[in-house]
Design a protein around this motif. Sequence first.
Motif, PDB file in Angstrom:
ATOM      1  N   ARG A   1       2.166   8.274  -0.535  1.00  0.00           N
ATOM      2  CA  ARG A   1       1.488   7.962   0.721  1.00  0.00           C
ATOM      3  C   ARG A   1       1.915   6.548   1.131  1.00  0.00           C
ATOM      4  O   ARG A   1       1.546   5.566   0.496  1.00  0.00           O
ATOM      5  CB  ARG A   1      -0.042   8.026   0.547  1.00  0.00           C
ATOM      6  CG  ARG A   1      -0.534   9.393   0.093  1.00  0.00           C
ATOM      7  CD  ARG A   1      -0.297  10.465   1.159  1.00  0.00           C
ATOM      8  NE  ARG A   1      -0.600  11.797   0.649  1.00  0.00           N
ATOM      9  CZ  ARG A   1       0.327  12.670   0.269  1.00  0.00           C
ATOM     10  NH1 ARG A   1       1.602  12.332   0.330  1.00  0.00           N
ATOM     11  NH2 ARG A   1      -0.031  13.867  -0.168  1.00  0.00           N
ATOM     12  N   TRP A   2       2.730   6.488   2.184  1.00  0.00           N
ATOM     13  CA  TRP A   2       3.226   5.208   2.697  1.00  0.00           C
ATOM     14  C   TRP A   2       2.233   4.710   3.744  1.00  0.00           C
ATOM     15  O   TRP A   2       2.285   5.101   4.900  1.00  0.00           O
ATOM     16  CB  TRP A   2       4.614   5.383   3.300  1.00  0.00           C
ATOM     17  CG  TRP A   2       5.625   5.974   2.362  1.00  0.00           C
ATOM     18  CD1 TRP A   2       6.097   7.252   2.365  1.00  0.00           C
ATOM     19  CD2 TRP A   2       6.299   5.309   1.277  1.00  0.00           C
ATOM     20  NE1 TRP A   2       7.028   7.425   1.362  1.00  0.00           N
ATOM     21  CE2 TRP A   2       7.171   6.247   0.681  1.00  0.00           C
ATOM     22  CE3 TRP A   2       6.251   4.009   0.777  1.00  0.00           C
ATOM     23  CZ2 TRP A   2       7.981   5.930  -0.410  1.00  0.00           C
ATOM     24  CZ3 TRP A   2       7.060   3.694  -0.301  1.00  0.00           C
ATOM     25  CH2 TRP A   2       7.917   4.634  -0.880  1.00  0.00           C
TER      26      TRP A   2
ATOM     27  N   LEU B   1       9.775  -1.195  -6.172  1.00  0.00           N
ATOM     28  CA  LEU B   1       9.225  -0.348  -5.109  1.00  0.00           C
ATOM     29  C   LEU B   1       8.239  -1.137  -4.253  1.00  0.00           C
ATOM     30  O   LEU B   1       8.299  -1.109  -3.015  1.00  0.00           O
ATOM     31  CB  LEU B   1       8.539   0.870  -5.726  1.00  0.00           C
ATOM     32  CG  LEU B   1       7.723   1.764  -4.783  1.00  0.00           C
ATOM     33  CD1 LEU B   1       8.583   2.285  -3.653  1.00  0.00           C
ATOM     34  CD2 LEU B   1       7.100   2.924  -5.563  1.00  0.00           C
ATOM     35  N   GLY B   2       7.330  -1.863  -4.903  1.00  0.00           N
ATOM     36  CA  GLY B   2       6.346  -2.628  -4.154  1.00  0.00           C
ATOM     37  C   GLY B   2       6.978  -3.724  -3.321  1.00  0.00           C
ATOM     38  O   GLY B   2       6.637  -3.904  -2.144  1.00  0.00           O
ATOM     39  N   ALA B   3       7.926  -4.473  -3.902  1.00  0.00           N
ATOM     40  CA  ALA B   3       8.570  -5.552  -3.167  1.00  0.00           C
ATOM     41  C   ALA B   3       9.390  -5.021  -1.999  1.00  0.00           C
ATOM     42  O   ALA B   3       9.404  -5.617  -0.911  1.00  0.00           O
ATOM     43  CB  ALA B   3       9.451  -6.372  -4.106  1.00  0.00           C
ATOM     44  N   ALA B   4      10.074  -3.898  -2.204  1.00  0.00           N
ATOM     45  CA  ALA B   4      10.880  -3.323  -1.120  1.00  0.00           C
ATOM     46  C   ALA B   4       9.994  -2.831   0.019  1.00  0.00           C
ATOM     47  O   ALA B   4      10.302  -3.050   1.200  1.00  0.00           O
ATOM     48  CB  ALA B   4      11.739  -2.185  -1.661  1.00  0.00           C
TER      49      ALA B   4
ATOM     50  N   PRO C   1       0.800  -1.232   0.000  1.00  0.00           N
ATOM     51  CA  PRO C   1       0.000   0.000   0.000  1.00  0.00           C
ATOM     52  C   PRO C   1       0.831   1.280   0.000  1.00  0.00           C
ATOM     53  O   PRO C   1       0.737   2.114   0.901  1.00  0.00           O
ATOM     54  CB  PRO C   1      -0.833  -0.136   1.274  1.00  0.00           C
ATOM     55  CG  PRO C   1       0.015  -0.957   2.188  1.00  0.00           C
ATOM     56  CD  PRO C   1       0.744  -1.929   1.304  1.00  0.00           C
ATOM     57  N   ALA C   2       1.666   1.425  -1.017  1.00  0.00           N
ATOM     58  CA  ALA C   2       2.401   2.665  -1.264  1.00  0.00           C
ATOM     59  C   ALA C   2       1.778   3.302  -2.500  1.00  0.00           C
ATOM     60  O   ALA C   2       1.846   2.731  -3.590  1.00  0.00           O
ATOM     61  CB  ALA C   2       3.884   2.380  -1.486  1.00  0.00           C
ATOM     62  N   PHE C   3       1.159   4.465  -2.323  1.00  0.00           N
ATOM     63  CA  PHE C   3       0.362   5.073  -3.384  1.00  0.00           C
ATOM     64  C   PHE C   3       0.917   6.443  -3.765  1.00  0.00           C
ATOM     65  O   PHE C   3       1.335   7.225  -2.902  1.00  0.00           O
ATOM     66  CB  PHE C   3      -1.091   5.262  -2.925  1.00  0.00           C
ATOM     67  CG  PHE C   3      -1.878   3.998  -2.798  1.00  0.00           C
ATOM     68  CD1 PHE C   3      -2.717   3.567  -3.820  1.00  0.00           C
ATOM     69  CD2 PHE C   3      -1.794   3.221  -1.654  1.00  0.00           C
ATOM     70  CE1 PHE C   3      -3.457   2.397  -3.697  1.00  0.00           C
ATOM     71  CE2 PHE C   3      -2.531   2.054  -1.512  1.00  0.00           C
ATOM     72  CZ  PHE C   3      -3.360   1.643  -2.549  1.00  0.00           C
TER      73      PHE C   3
END
Length: 463
Positions: free
Chosen positions: A198-199, A401-404, A171-173
Amino acid sequence: MHWDGFTAIERDVRAMVADPRWATLPGPAREQAIAARTLVTPDGSRWLFGAHARWHRLDRVDGRWHLSAPPALPRVRSAARPAPPTSGVPHLLVPAGPDFAVDRGSTQAFVGPDVPEGVTERIRELVVAHRRLGRADFPLPEGVFRDVFAADVAGTVAAVWGTIMWCAYAPAFDGNEVLLSMFGEFLARPLPGDDWVRWLPPVPLDALVALYAERMLARPGEAGARLAGRMAGLVVETASVLRADARFRLRADALLAMAGPAATRPWLDAPAAQTGAVRQAWLARRPPRLAVATLSETSPGEHFRHRLYDLVEALGHVARSGADPRAVAASLLAADIAAVTGGATAGVVPLLYPWIDDEMRRSLYVALTDPAHPLRGCWPSSGALPAALAPPGRDAAAALLGAAYATGLAWCALTGTTPPPRGFPVSSAVVACLMHERDDTAPGLPVTGEFHDQSESGWLFHT
């Protein structure tokens, strides 16, 4: 063309497990079949392709098999050979069959590739249609949603939001993501994040279950069941829409399996609600093939393993320059741990070691303790990744980015560490790779009514 032992064994095991006869074999026969397909690499490491359709590595220190992403370097893969006969394989590593059929979706975050317009518009329709249901019937419950929404926001809005956050892989948007901006008028405070992203923290299954169970207990008998059924139905509708985006699909499918029966038969979980066991009832309905989707709820350690595996895969591009994605992933994990803990890693790292193999443990250790080690060269500097780690394109950057970010959330959950509200250093550094391809265009959004004027919500979405 070089022989690739890992590709060959994976293809062989997949074909074997897909054969209808696989499910009819006795357990020892299946264990023997998997053991016969174990690989050994020149350094003596043993590998097998097993449960969850993923690779496992035999730890040369503790003698256990660990879920672990395979080598990516061509010279290692081509040198792998069938291992000498081994004494059995733990039954938990033997493919059951359904676990090989799961669609894992995408590891991409929500920066770069937008959520499809069809998804956002259907979610908007759900919010508009349910925002004004009687707040006496659907009040905002205590707990995590009170940290996000104003007290006078209906619980139905929280149900849509909670479903989005639970289903999201990471959920990083993007700060301009329409899927978030439509909730702006309901917020009690700005969402955590920085100037661009938005983290957001994940919403636990307990929070979604509470929305349903609380309504079940709010009224006696059929009246309570009817309210609970409507709440479960809204969760199901939202998940059905979200699964069109691969970044939501795996967990959306799991949520549909868990909440769907409660929506069609509202009284189904009434006995469980009386004893506080609705969460267990929902998890019991999750089909075996989707077990990996709920690991964050059932086994934080296994969940961390899978997220770290995803991170190694998202770094596959570094192998082209001769770097080892496994070692790089361990180094980036070390960078985040060192920054988030302020260097006080002693309370975190020992809790992670049991969940990673000896080679990854060694890489993590040296990256944390030896400033002169080459792995330190992988750490972000001045908010940017080293040039050698830069992803080759927009989709690859979004996946990294999502995996990190997902890995960061996973190790924080496993160790009881609070995630940083402005993001992990590695995730933030990957965002810089997307800035020139980030879609900053926000289409004009219709105002969804006079709610904003009558609400206690006074915060705009953007900080």
